[in-house]
Design an enzyme around this catalytic site. Structure first.
Site, PDB file in Angstrom:
ATOM      1  N   CYS A 112       0.819  -1.227   0.000  1.00  0.00           N
ATOM      2  CA  CYS A 112       0.000   0.000   0.000  1.00  0.00           C
ATOM      3  C   CYS A 112       0.850   1.275   0.000  1.00  0.00           C
ATOM      4  O   CYS A 112       0.355   2.359  -0.318  1.00  0.00           O
ATOM      5  CB  CYS A 112      -0.962   0.004   1.177  1.00  0.00           C
ATOM      6  SG  CYS A 112      -2.167  -1.329   1.066  1.00  0.00           S
ATOM      7  N   HIS A 280      -3.330   7.152   1.604  1.00  0.00           N
ATOM      8  CA  HIS A 280      -3.709   5.808   1.160  1.00  0.00           C
ATOM      9  C   HIS A 280      -5.123   5.481   1.637  1.00  0.00           C
ATOM     10  O   HIS A 280      -5.478   5.745   2.792  1.00  0.00           O
ATOM     11  CB  HIS A 280      -2.709   4.777   1.701  1.00  0.00           C
ATOM     12  CG  HIS A 280      -3.178   3.380   1.481  1.00  0.00           C
ATOM     13  ND1 HIS A 280      -3.468   2.902   0.222  1.00  0.00           N
ATOM     14  CD2 HIS A 280      -3.452   2.372   2.350  1.00  0.00           C
ATOM     15  CE1 HIS A 280      -3.884   1.651   0.328  1.00  0.00           C
ATOM     16  NE2 HIS A 280      -3.888   1.307   1.603  1.00  0.00           N
ATOM     17  N   ASN A 312     -10.073  -0.651  -1.351  1.00  0.00           N
ATOM     18  CA  ASN A 312      -8.624  -0.482  -1.176  1.00  0.00           C
ATOM     19  C   ASN A 312      -7.925  -1.108  -2.377  1.00  0.00           C
ATOM     20  O   ASN A 312      -7.939  -2.329  -2.535  1.00  0.00           O
ATOM     21  CB  ASN A 312      -8.192  -1.152   0.135  1.00  0.00           C
ATOM     22  CG  ASN A 312      -6.694  -1.018   0.390  1.00  0.00           C
ATOM     23  OD1 ASN A 312      -5.937  -0.568  -0.475  1.00  0.00           O
ATOM     24  ND2 ASN A 312      -6.273  -1.419   1.580  1.00  0.00           N
TER      25      ASN A 312
HETATM   26  C1  LIG Z   1     -10.847  -4.729   8.802  1.00  0.00           C
HETATM   27  C2  LIG Z   1     -11.651  -3.700   9.544  1.00  0.00           C
HETATM   28  C3  LIG Z   1     -12.615  -2.988   8.593  1.00  0.00           C
HETATM   29  C4  LIG Z   1     -12.475  -4.445  10.611  1.00  0.00           C
HETATM   30  O1  LIG Z   1     -13.190  -3.539  11.388  1.00  0.00           O
HETATM   31  P1  LIG Z   1     -13.383  -3.814  12.943  1.00  0.00           P
HETATM   32  O2  LIG Z   1     -14.319  -2.780  13.422  1.00  0.00           O
HETATM   33  O3  LIG Z   1     -12.008  -3.876  13.530  1.00  0.00           O
HETATM   34  O4  LIG Z   1     -14.097  -5.216  12.953  1.00  0.00           O
HETATM   35  P2  LIG Z   1     -13.615  -6.581  13.649  1.00  0.00           P
HETATM   36  O5  LIG Z   1     -12.523  -7.196  12.839  1.00  0.00           O
HETATM   37  O6  LIG Z   1     -13.369  -6.309  15.090  1.00  0.00           O
HETATM   38  O7  LIG Z   1     -14.906  -7.455  13.517  1.00  0.00           O
HETATM   39  C5  LIG Z   1     -16.089  -7.125  14.222  1.00  0.00           C
HETATM   40  C6  LIG Z   1     -17.096  -8.203  13.948  1.00  0.00           C
HETATM   41  O8  LIG Z   1     -17.498  -8.127  12.573  1.00  0.00           O
HETATM   42  C7  LIG Z   1     -17.370  -9.406  11.971  1.00  0.00           C
HETATM   43  N1  LIG Z   1     -17.003  -9.214  10.555  1.00  0.00           N
HETATM   44  C8  LIG Z   1     -15.763  -9.160  10.019  1.00  0.00           C
HETATM   45  N2  LIG Z   1     -15.868  -8.955   8.695  1.00  0.00           N
HETATM   46  C9  LIG Z   1     -17.182  -8.884   8.407  1.00  0.00           C
HETATM   47  C10 LIG Z   1     -17.900  -8.677   7.220  1.00  0.00           C
HETATM   48  N3  LIG Z   1     -17.313  -8.499   6.026  1.00  0.00           N
HETATM   49  N4  LIG Z   1     -19.246  -8.659   7.293  1.00  0.00           N
HETATM   50  C11 LIG Z   1     -19.885  -8.836   8.467  1.00  0.00           C
HETATM   51  N5  LIG Z   1     -19.244  -9.019   9.630  1.00  0.00           N
HETATM   52  C12 LIG Z   1     -17.912  -9.055   9.594  1.00  0.00           C
HETATM   53  C13 LIG Z   1     -16.289 -10.113  12.746  1.00  0.00           C
HETATM   54  O9  LIG Z   1     -16.458 -11.509  12.619  1.00  0.00           O
HETATM   55  C14 LIG Z   1     -16.570  -9.623  14.152  1.00  0.00           C
HETATM   56  O10 LIG Z   1     -17.647 -10.369  14.668  1.00  0.00           O
HETATM   57  P3  LIG Z   1     -17.627 -10.853  16.209  1.00  0.00           P
HETATM   58  O11 LIG Z   1     -17.577  -9.560  16.999  1.00  0.00           O
HETATM   59  O12 LIG Z   1     -18.901 -11.604  16.322  1.00  0.00           O
HETATM   60  O13 LIG Z   1     -16.396 -11.674  16.352  1.00  0.00           O
HETATM   61  C15 LIG Z   1     -10.735  -2.664  10.226  1.00  0.00           C
HETATM   62  O14 LIG Z   1     -10.051  -3.269  11.300  1.00  0.00           O
HETATM   63  C16 LIG Z   1      -9.737  -2.083   9.270  1.00  0.00           C
HETATM   64  O15 LIG Z   1     -10.082  -1.421   8.302  1.00  0.00           O
HETATM   65  N6  LIG Z   1      -8.439  -2.253   9.537  1.00  0.00           N
HETATM   66  C17 LIG Z   1      -7.409  -1.750   8.672  1.00  0.00           C
HETATM   67  C18 LIG Z   1      -7.286  -2.659   7.501  1.00  0.00           C
HETATM   68  C19 LIG Z   1      -6.241  -2.209   6.524  1.00  0.00           C
HETATM   69  O16 LIG Z   1      -5.783  -1.110   6.587  1.00  0.00           O
HETATM   70  N7  LIG Z   1      -5.904  -3.115   5.599  1.00  0.00           N
HETATM   71  C20 LIG Z   1      -5.011  -2.828   4.556  1.00  0.00           C
HETATM   72  C21 LIG Z   1      -3.583  -2.792   4.978  1.00  0.00           C
HETATM   73  S1  LIG Z   1      -2.753  -1.442   4.342  1.00  0.00           S
END
Ligand SMILES: CC(C)(COP(=O)(O)OP(=O)(O)OC[C@H]1O[C@@H](n2cnc3c(N)ncnc32)[C@H](O)[C@@H]1OP(=O)(O)O)[C@@H](O)C(=O)NCCC(=O)NCCS
Length: 356
Positions: A112, A280, A312
């Protein structure tokens, strides 16, 4: 003399997939994806059309925008996490497909942060006289990573309207935390030296910290394995990315703003002097947190976000964002911009750009 952007261009695959369509093939919802990431839709490349082809299309669009001929380009830097081939890299494939001459062309692997690293490298090569016209391209075809079975792809591509198989549904759901975030596309910029040293790229700072390598990584299909790929790795799904979303989020909201502030400070500027921060695009909530940290509360959208339409796109987010802002006439002469990124590795940093 400063290095300036003299042309830009993008390429996007045709297939557009909404959150509602993804909710038909895995256990997710439009509401979850929008509220957690800001993504509304993304595009997926067709089988056989990899990141090199998208990259070459973006390069040709940028060259046409610059009003130059392909044979004037003497440096190509290609940033991708999803190359067409394990070897060689995308750079020679793009050089050939875009009809560039037998020039210096190489790949970089900063995920990224790839495009940001590419801009800094191109500036260094141009300012040291090693090249006169550089093209930096970021291109991704994440579709190949997606753990989607044939019934999922058939439905997303409009080949059938049947419910997907149970096995395909379970498999797509297993990886929903990252699969819904990514999209495909490419963007390129043509860079040249400009006689006026007060405009163009003013400086940048790049950082890496390999202790964070497993925040988002692909464990399998690498040459520490012998053989480098085998059924054991595939059965363990080591060819798919693993992501620690929460920790990535935490690092990104800290390290991007810190590097913007550091590079501004090094040039005797304050963050508030910036007209736009092109960051980004990994998550709309990361962008919102950056606006808050910068104290940009003047009502202007100084940290723009276009993740809604692209998802992304890894190395392609910065040039896609730049192009969208240009198309909206939001990049104007005299503005001070900062490009910033954070990506797998971890790699991150920021630079400053005075629009000519
Ligand atoms: C990935 C991201 C969107 C997740 O958001 P979050 O608020 O941290 O969500 P969590 O991972 O804690 O998941 C919360 C819940 O949603 C659920 N969940 C995860 N993906 C899901 C989806 N696509 N649809 C529905 N539910 C989902 C999980 O299972 C979890 O359920 P639980 O609480 O019952 O275990 C966030 O952490 C993020 O954007 N991180 C940065 C990612 C990034 O930058 N990636 C690129 C690298 S440069």
């Amino acid at each position: 003399m400063g290095t300036v952007i003299v042309g830009s261009g993008t390429a996007l695959p045709e297939l557009e997939v909404s959150n509602d369509q993804l909710a038909e093939v895995m256990d997710t919802s439009d509401e979850w994806i929008r509220s957690r990431s800001g993504v509304h839709m993304r595009r997926y490349s067709d089988p056989g059309t990899g990141s090199a082809t998208l990259g070459a299309q973006a390069v040709l669009a940028a060259i046409a925008d610059a009003g130059i001929s392909p044979d004037e380009v003497d440096l190509l830097i290609s940033a991708t996490m999803t190359p067409d081939l394990l070897a060689p890299g995308n750079a020679p494939l793009i050089q050939h497909q875009a009809n560039l001459g037998p020039i210096a062309a190489f790949d970089i692997r900063q995920q990224c942060a790839g495009f940001l690293y590419g801009l800094e490298l191109a500036d260094a090569m141009l300012s040291s006289g090693r090249a006169t016209t550089a093209v930096v391209v970021g291109a991704e075809a994440h579709a190949g990573y997606l753990p989607f079975g044939p019934s999922v792809w058939g439905r997303l591509r409009g080949e059938h309207a049947n419910p997907v198989s149970d096995a395909d549904y379970q498999q797509a759901t297993k990886y929903r935390a990252w699969s819904v975030l990514f999209g495909d596309g490419a963007g390129a910029m043509v860079l040249r030296r400009d006689p006026d040293p007060t405009r163009g790229f003013l400086g940048g700072r790049l950082f890496s910290d390999g202790s964070l390598f497993d925040l988002i990584w692909v464990e399998g299909v690498g040459f520490r394995h012998q053989p480098y790929v085998d059924q054991t790795q595939l059965d363990a799904e080591m060819h798919l990315p693993s992501m620690n979303g929460m920790e990535l989020f935490r690092q990104a909201v800290r390290l991007m703003p810190d590097s913007v502030a550091a590079v501004a400070d090094e040039h005797g500027l304050r963050v508030n002097d910036l007209d736009l921060v092109l960051a980004h695009q990994a998550n709309e909530r990361i962008i919102a947190a950056m606006r808050k940290q910068f104290g940009f509360d003047d009502g202007e959208d100084r940290v723009p976000c276009n993740i809604a339409h692209h998802g992304n796109t890894t190395a392609a987010t910065l040039p896609l964002l730049y192009q969208d802002l240009r198309d909206e006439s939001r990049i104007v002469p005299g503005q001070l911009l900062s490009f910033t990124a954070f990506g797998a590795g971890a790699h991150w940093g920021a630079n400053l750009y005075r629009v000519p």
